[in-house]
Motif scaffolding. Structure first.
Motif, PDB file in Angstrom:
ATOM      1  N   TYR A  29      17.911 -18.053  54.958  1.00 55.14           N
ATOM      2  CA  TYR A  29      18.162 -17.127  53.858  1.00 55.14           C
ATOM      3  C   TYR A  29      16.889 -16.911  53.038  1.00 55.14           C
ATOM      4  O   TYR A  29      16.551 -15.779  52.686  1.00 55.14           O
ATOM      5  CB  TYR A  29      19.281 -17.658  52.960  1.00 55.14           C
ATOM      6  N   GLU A  30      16.189 -18.009  52.743  1.00 62.18           N
ATOM      7  CA  GLU A  30      14.950 -17.894  51.986  1.00 62.18           C
ATOM      8  C   GLU A  30      13.923 -17.064  52.743  1.00 62.18           C
ATOM      9  O   GLU A  30      13.335 -16.124  52.194  1.00 62.18           O
ATOM     10  CB  GLU A  30      14.374 -19.292  51.725  1.00 62.18           C
TER      11      GLU A  30
ATOM     12  N   ASN B 293      19.436 -23.389  54.556  1.00 61.76           N
ATOM     13  CA  ASN B 293      18.953 -22.458  53.537  1.00 61.76           C
ATOM     14  C   ASN B 293      17.656 -21.774  53.959  1.00 61.76           C
ATOM     15  O   ASN B 293      17.306 -20.714  53.443  1.00 61.76           O
ATOM     16  CB  ASN B 293      18.755 -23.189  52.197  1.00 61.76           C
ATOM     17  N   ARG B 294      16.948 -22.356  54.927  1.00 61.75           N
ATOM     18  CA  ARG B 294      15.675 -21.764  55.371  1.00 61.75           C
ATOM     19  C   ARG B 294      15.831 -20.324  55.848  1.00 61.75           C
ATOM     20  O   ARG B 294      14.965 -19.488  55.586  1.00 61.75           O
ATOM     21  CB  ARG B 294      15.087 -22.589  56.519  1.00 61.75           C
TER      22      ARG B 294
ATOM     23  N   LYS C 282      22.725 -19.630  50.540  1.00 58.35           N
ATOM     24  CA  LYS C 282      21.849 -18.536  50.161  1.00 58.35           C
ATOM     25  C   LYS C 282      20.985 -18.913  48.964  1.00 58.35           C
ATOM     26  O   LYS C 282      21.239 -19.885  48.262  1.00 58.35           O
ATOM     27  CB  LYS C 282      22.687 -17.291  49.820  1.00 58.35           C
ATOM     28  N   LEU C 283      19.971 -18.088  48.728  1.00 64.89           N
ATOM     29  CA  LEU C 283      19.119 -18.248  47.555  1.00 64.89           C
ATOM     30  C   LEU C 283      19.931 -18.073  46.278  1.00 64.89           C
ATOM     31  O   LEU C 283      20.752 -17.159  46.194  1.00 64.89           O
ATOM     32  CB  LEU C 283      18.034 -17.172  47.565  1.00 64.89           C
TER      33      LEU C 283
ATOM     34  N   TYR D 225       6.337 -18.152  51.662  1.00 68.09           N
ATOM     35  CA  TYR D 225       6.736 -17.329  52.805  1.00 68.09           C
ATOM     36  C   TYR D 225       5.759 -16.181  53.050  1.00 68.09           C
ATOM     37  O   TYR D 225       5.658 -15.691  54.178  1.00 68.09           O
ATOM     38  CB  TYR D 225       8.166 -16.830  52.607  1.00 68.09           C
TER      39      TYR D 225
ATOM     40  N   ARG E  58      20.915 -13.571  49.301  1.00 65.38           N
ATOM     41  CA  ARG E  58      20.943 -14.062  47.918  1.00 65.38           C
ATOM     42  C   ARG E  58      22.376 -14.227  47.456  1.00 65.38           C
ATOM     43  O   ARG E  58      23.195 -13.320  47.604  1.00 65.38           O
ATOM     44  CB  ARG E  58      20.207 -13.071  47.000  1.00 65.38           C
TER      45      ARG E  58
ATOM     46  N   LEU F 204       8.533 -19.954  46.219  1.00 63.34           N
ATOM     47  CA  LEU F 204       8.988 -19.481  47.526  1.00 63.34           C
ATOM     48  C   LEU F 204       8.273 -18.218  47.987  1.00 63.34           C
ATOM     49  O   LEU F 204       7.927 -18.077  49.167  1.00 63.34           O
ATOM     50  CB  LEU F 204      10.499 -19.239  47.508  1.00 63.34           C
TER      51      LEU F 204
ATOM     52  N   TYR G  12      11.256 -24.718  43.108  1.00 58.12           N
ATOM     53  CA  TYR G  12      12.268 -23.750  43.555  1.00 58.12           C
ATOM     54  C   TYR G  12      12.823 -23.015  42.342  1.00 58.12           C
ATOM     55  O   TYR G  12      13.177 -23.650  41.348  1.00 58.12           O
ATOM     56  CB  TYR G  12      13.398 -24.484  44.281  1.00 58.12           C
ATOM     57  N   PRO G  13      12.893 -21.681  42.375  1.00 58.95           N
ATOM     58  CA  PRO G  13      12.472 -20.780  43.453  1.00 58.95           C
ATOM     59  C   PRO G  13      11.077 -20.203  43.235  1.00 58.95           C
ATOM     60  O   PRO G  13      10.634 -19.346  44.000  1.00 58.95           O
ATOM     61  CB  PRO G  13      13.513 -19.669  43.352  1.00 58.95           C
TER      62      PRO G  13
END
Length: 409
Positions: free
Chosen positions: A318-319, A315-316, A198-199, A291, A384, A287, A283-284
């Motif tokens: 979740y992000e 992780n993609r 997760k993030l 997105y 998250r 992001l 990161y982050p």
């Protein structure tokens, strides 16, 4: 101290543990100190108040200017692909770590991120006599060598079983690793914890987008591929989509390119004007913008089909979901099941450009925007990593004093 006095002390200590988190001295054995996931894990542990140091390799293709903000024992540059070469580098790292053992003198927990670092940590613990250290194996991937049927594969699995026997906790990022590999193949039945990819956004509140815009039908649909770019099969699929839907779709690539794996990347970028590489990102911080710029993202890893790629949760997903961007994954994989079951986007039935083209042809701008808005309505905790999750997952080793007390009593 009498047994009764020791028991009373244990009771007092356990009461304190139940009320608040004990600050622990942790050493993270990292395969690449500049890699985003390694940085996230260390930052998350530090944010919980733990005293964290690292013992780490470095790889040449990641964040060349990164310098850790915590104490770090460098082990040198390691290779991206040759496992045998990495084993030789591991032998040299063992000598360096043993010589630098004062660096680890006051640590209580060692977290080894992936198998080669587990071997290093287990050997250092044995050589230096640190039986008091709790050893955690955080498995990020199941390397293809471990799934081979021949002698090499059997030796790797044997070595991992020996190393597993020395660990106090196995941490996994996907339940698929336990269900498909550690239980049936390795016969593992020890303590486990799940810490998904997760993030990590720290401990402060983070404001998510309020809603998703509707894709403009007058411009090409933007399909993103975000993160660590190393899957040649994914590149082939996205190239096929770009060819078939030229003028209708734009492919946007963000992140670090693993050139040893994507040998055709320069040709693909030069040959297709609707495929764009936007470079690495912070990161982050970057992001939200990434997105927001994408209408959908390709989330499936196909690098090691039939094994690791079928079992992992990248992780993609979740992000993208946190920021309201629907994912596309492959049915029959752990990623595809998660995407389809939780409504995180769409799953295609075949790992082909034709399947993705067919899906995109069925999606209207309103449907895509609606899918994104439904993601934003989901609780942030689904995507998250929260401090209490990390604390709960590591509880078996963070609260090792409890075990000592119970054993003495």
């Amino acid at each position: 101290m009498t047994l009764a006095a020791w028991s009373r002390l244990c009771t007092l200590i356990q009461g304190a543990l139940d009320r608040e988190l004990v600050v622990t001295r942790i050493a993270v054995f990292a395969f690449d100190i500049a890699e985003a996931a390694q940085i996230r894990r260390i930052q998350s542990l530090r944010a919980l108040g733990h005293d964290v140091v690292s013992v780490s390799f470095r790889r040449a293709n990641m964040n060349p200017n990164f310098r850790p903000q915590w104490r770090n024992l460098p082990l040198g540059i390691t290779a991206n692909h040759s496992y045998l070469r990495r084993m030789w580098q591991l032998a040299r790292a063992l000598v360096r770590t043993v010589r630098g053992r004062p660096f680890l003198k006051d640590t209580d927990i060692w977290i080894a991120r992936n198998f080669d670092l587990l071997v290093l940590a287990a050997l250092v613990r044995r050589i230096t006599g640190r039986r008091d250290v709790r050893l955690v194996y955080e498995c990020l991937d199941i390397h293809g060598l471990f799934m081979q049927a021949g002698l090499k594969g059997r030796l790797m699995r044997w070595a991992e079983r020996r190393a597993l026997a020395a660990t106090d906790l196995l941490v996994l990022s996907s339940p698929g690793f336990l269900r498909h590999y550690f239980e049936p193949v390795q016969g593992y039945n020890g303590p486990t914890a799940l810490i998904e990819n997760k993030l990590w956004l720290g401990t402060e509140p983070y404001v998510r987008p309020k809603g998703r815009r509707t894709p403009d039908p007058a411009r090409p649909l933007r399909l993103g591929w975000v993160g660590s770019l190393r899957c040649a099969a994914s590149l082939d699929i996205l190239e096929g989509v770009a060819k078939a839907m030229d003028g209708q779709v734009e492919i946007a690539l963000y992140g670090n390119i693993h050139r040893h794996a994507l040998l055709r990347i320069d040709y693909v970028l030069n040959a297709h004007p609707n495929i764009h590489y936007h470079g690495p990102y912070a990161y982050p911080d970057d992001l939200a913008a990434i997105y927001d710029a994408c209408d959908l993202v390709w989330a499936q890893d196909l690098w090691q089909r039939g094994a690791n790629s079928d079992w992992l949760l990248p992780n993609r997903i979740y992000e993208a979901s946190f920021f309201g961007c629907p994912s596309i994954a492959l049915s029959g994989t752990e990623t595809g099941r998660r995407v389809r079951d939780l409504g995180l986007g769409y799953a295609v039935d075949a790992p082909t450009a034709d399947a993705v083209v067919s899906l995109l042809g069925q999606l209207s701008p309103d449907e895509i925007a609606g899918a994104g808005n439904r993601l934003l309505e989901m609780p942030e905790t689904a995507f998250r990593l929260m401090p209490d999750e990390l604390t709960e997952a590591l509880a078996p080793v963070l609260r090792a004093t409890e075990k000592s007390c119970a054993k003495a009593a």
